[in-house]
Design a protein around this motif. Sequence first.
Motif, short mmCIF file in Angstrom:
data_model
loop_
_atom_site.label_atom_id
_atom_site.label_comp_id
_atom_site.label_asym_id
_atom_site.label_seq_id
_atom_site.Cartn_x
_atom_site.Cartn_y
_atom_site.Cartn_z
N SER A 107 0.75 -1.14 -0.03
CA SER A 107 -0.09 -0.11 0.07
C SER A 107 1.03 1.11 0.10
N GLU A 108 0.16 2.33 -0.17
CA GLU A 108 1.10 3.58 -0.33
C GLU A 108 0.43 4.75 0.41
N PRO A 109 0.03 4.66 1.69
CA PRO A 109 -0.55 5.64 2.43
C PRO A 109 0.03 6.95 2.62
N LEU A 110 -0.48 8.03 3.15
CA LEU A 110 0.03 9.35 3.46
C LEU A 110 1.24 8.91 4.60
N ASN A 111 2.35 9.52 4.36
CA ASN A 111 3.72 9.39 4.94
C ASN A 111 3.55 10.45 6.39
N TRP A 112 2.79 10.05 7.50
CA TRP A 112 2.65 10.47 8.61
C TRP A 112 4.08 10.75 9.46
N GLY A 113 4.85 9.78 9.03
CA GLY A 113 6.26 9.76 9.63
C GLY A 113 7.03 10.77 9.24
N LEU A 114 6.89 11.58 8.06
CA LEU A 114 7.43 12.77 7.72
C LEU A 114 7.40 13.95 8.90
N ILE A 115 6.20 13.81 9.61
CA ILE A 115 6.00 14.71 10.61
C ILE A 115 6.32 14.22 12.00
N THR A 116 6.01 12.84 12.19
CA THR A 116 6.00 12.21 13.46
C THR A 116 7.32 11.64 13.84
N ASN A 117 8.06 11.45 12.80
CA ASN A 117 9.55 10.87 12.93
C ASN A 117 10.58 11.87 13.14
N ALA A 118 11.81 11.30 14.08
CA ALA A 118 12.86 12.38 13.78
C ALA A 118 13.86 11.84 12.94
N ASP A 119 14.84 12.39 12.77
CA ASP A 119 15.82 12.21 11.73
C ASP A 119 16.17 10.61 11.85
N SER A 120 16.64 10.19 10.66
CA SER A 120 17.37 8.83 10.35
C SER A 120 18.28 8.78 9.29
N ARG A 121 19.09 7.65 9.38
CA ARG A 121 20.03 7.70 8.35
C ARG A 121 19.35 6.96 7.27
N PHE A 122 18.12 6.25 7.50
CA PHE A 122 17.32 5.63 6.41
C PHE A 122 16.30 6.57 6.06
N PRO A 123 16.29 7.04 4.83
CA PRO A 123 15.25 7.99 4.07
C PRO A 123 13.78 7.58 4.51
N GLU A 124 13.67 6.10 4.19
CA GLU A 124 11.97 5.78 4.62
C GLU A 124 11.74 6.26 5.94
N LEU A 125 12.46 6.34 7.17
CA LEU A 125 12.33 6.55 8.40
C LEU A 125 12.51 8.01 8.80
N ALA A 126 13.28 8.87 7.85
CA ALA A 126 13.50 10.09 8.41
C ALA A 126 12.16 10.88 8.54
#
Length: 427
Positions: free
Chosen positions: A184-203
Amino acid sequence: MTDATLSAGQRAAGKIKIGMTRRRRRQFVLQGIGLAAIGFAFLMLFILIASLVSSGYKAFTQTHVTLEVFVDPEEISVERLPRGGFNDVFEAALLEIFPDVSGRAELRTMTTILSNGAQFQLRDMVVADPSIIGETVQITVPTSDPFDQLKKGLVDRDTPEAQRRVSDQQIEWFDTLIERGMVSEPLNWGLITNADSRFPELAGLKGALIGSFWALLVCFVISFPLAIGAAIYLEEFAPKNRVSDLIEVNINNLAAVPSVVFGLLALAVFLNWFGLPRSAPLVGGMTLALMTMPTMIIATRAALKAVPPSIREAALGVGASKHQVIFQHVLPLAMPGILTGTIIGLAQALGETAPLLLIGMNAFITSAPATPLDSATALPTQIFIWADSPERGFVSRTSAAILVLLMFLIVMNAIAIFLRNRFERQW
């Protein structure tokens, strides 16, 4: 009337007509130049926004895989939490889907479909509810960045395999997951709720947003009262002499000083002399306060000057003291202009990067700051960090972060316009 007189009048009328024609032509040319300049500015703005949107909108969605995972008690036990073989659990879940996979190397290659954060997401689920150990649970986890780009069409499948980040076999596995409806391809709420990461999908921008909030709060608490106090004294109380003229000239000059100079000043004074913590929003806010105070002083003085002298004279005429005139009559009437200048100054501070880089607010911080003394980044410095990253996945996130920053700047300027229109007085 003689023929000579008529000819002289006709010549004069002809000269006037020629002069008016030239004047209209020059006015038309001037208007054309102005319209061309405005059109060029709007064109550049459109190109900027279009380029940011075209490269950044994909970061607002994130590819996920939904798996049925058996939380094996042999791998995960209550006694070992939060440790456990969470990766082995995901390997077993993928082996249920692809039973033909054999060999440790091939299995490890297959598990690269999932993000490195999948194991931590499952760990948090088990820690929150240990009763799911021994049960089969459904979990939706993000894919790794290469497969997120593959799903979004950023990886060309026709490119030779040696030049791709994903192999043909990995693409085949991923397509199988898509065919089974597990991707699936839902909205990326992690862009706002996650802190920085060296993995782009988690940053994400959580740490930068909170860091910017603390820095702007410190900036406002320091600069707002000091700027208003300085402006009131200079405008209402200070004697007009060489000293006050010198102070006014220096304030105007400080408003034009490049922001990097304030960063160097903060590095020398706040970090080296005072020993304040590096990368802290407290230092960032103090630095931004130094930078925005001259602008706020100028805006406040302009707002005070805009109050008609008759207001002061009327208040003094009914027996009010100088302080009462200023704080009960002049200052309330000037407050809309003061607030407008303050918000514009804070918006300028929100977009500053150079002074924050010099005090270390570009460090790699994987958690959001809880206090102004914790290490943090800010929105502009987070954009700088992502833009400097070699990972291709950070390209879209950089554009998305710029859009978020622009949104905050637009909101702050809209608030300034609203306050000005809502409380402005016409004299």
